[in-house]
Design an enzyme around this catalytic site. Sequence first.
Site, PDB file in Angstrom:
ATOM      1  CD  GLU A 145      47.090  63.833  67.528  1.00  0.00           C
ATOM      2  OE1 GLU A 145      46.583  64.161  66.448  1.00  0.00           O
ATOM      3  OE2 GLU A 145      48.238  63.380  67.631  1.00  0.00           O
ATOM      4  CD  GLU A 152      48.657  58.925  68.038  1.00  0.00           C
ATOM      5  OE1 GLU A 152      49.135  59.616  67.114  1.00  0.00           O
ATOM      6  OE2 GLU A 152      47.441  58.807  68.245  1.00  0.00           O
TER       7      GLU A 152
END
Length: 468
Positions: free
Chosen positions: A173, A371
């Site tokens: 991220e 995720e």
Amino acid sequence: MSMETSQQTYTFPKGFWWGSAASATQTEGSVPGDGKGPNIWDYWFEQEPTRFFNGVGPGETSQFYRKYKEDIRLMKEIGHNSFRLSISWSRLLPEGKGAINEEAVAFYNDVINELIANDIEPFVNLYHFDMPMQLQKIGGWVNRQVVDDYVNYATLCFQLFGDRIKKWFTHNEPIVPVEGGYMYSFHYPNEVDFQKAVQAGFHEILSNAKAIQAYKQLKQGGKIGIILNLTPSYPRSQNPQDVEAAEIADAFFNRSFLDPAVKGNFPGKLVTILKKEGFMPHMEEGDLALIKENTIDLLGINYYQPRRVKAKEHMPHPSAPFMPNHYFDSFDMPGRKMNVYRGWEIYEKGIYDILKKIQADYDNIECFISENGMGVEGEERFMDEEGVIHDDYRIEFISEHLKWVHQAIQEGSNVKGYHLWTFMDNWSWTNAYKNRYGFVSVDLQEDGKRTIKKSGHWFQSVSEKNGF
Ligand code: GAL
């Protein structure tokens, strides 16, 4: 505990990756004398403990550093065939560069070997929000020097562990340190400065390309990718202004990293706005060619929530600092399903929409759900006499998302696996231990005692049957 269902409706392709993800700072903790150097989290917590939920810092947390053998045994028990961890840069290189901490080398070697011995493939991520403090002092991602330091660190990791690690990730991220550190003040250094935000983001993208280049030169025969949090942007309506607002949000928050990582170029809408507003990053000759030539093999997709967008209604004060949302407003859709603890919308079909977009617009690149998960506060109230948390809501959350992943596979998506965030309850940045996400609970009052939750037992059966 077995959870027999009479009929299995969703069967996944052979070899599907079942597992979970975690990160170093959130799980390892630190032990006096372990040689780890401080990163921005250690430092920031020391400076401003009140910014962390209940004043809990990263020092003790889940104690993976001491308990990893037990944890890996539990992973095996709940059906993991793969697991993502991250390497702590400042554990391996306490100053971010220079001297190596040999205890860290021994630790990561041991973790990797233990996973492999249990038939769990380790996926290794190199950067999960945890800038070594020594490098933050010179500006962190804003300073181009740090790109080279990162590539040296990455190369060291390939050399040390690449004989056994065949799936590497350069970043997790990467937009989050940009947002947290330079826009919305939820990561150190808590600045609000869009020019620095753009520069930090550009350097992360450059570091991704340079690490890929370094990895390919070593010819270790594995794959290298990146993990991106993709938040599909849905316009409030099909009104052209709403649609345009959603496309701009998509360019800022998804395509900003997705396009350079997969295609080696930048979305035109984003470049146009950066030029118009005067925020283009500083680049050097050859940077764009390097980014063009060094793209990923494998895409990790983190999906938690959609982004709902509408056309801008009220213009910000002209002297307010620039923010992407000067181009759109967020839309709080009435009646949306919420995870009230985290304040995030739950929209299961979003996972399918992302996979379809990757299939259509990104050449169906090999990908996986790296995720997805649900953070819940106060899970103790669902605990039975044996200490097992009955997290039926999590089972429902996972299975509803998996149904859409399955649908995308039926339609040709190249999605190879599903990793939950996360294996065991861990320290979630400024939220510290507020919300719990794990398949396994961790009792902080009892030296981090682990107990498999109902969802963990359920996941074991899903993995074993390769479906549900
Ligand atoms: C993600 C992040 C994880 C974890 C998770 C849940 O954005 O990669 O580190 O914190 O959110 O909050």
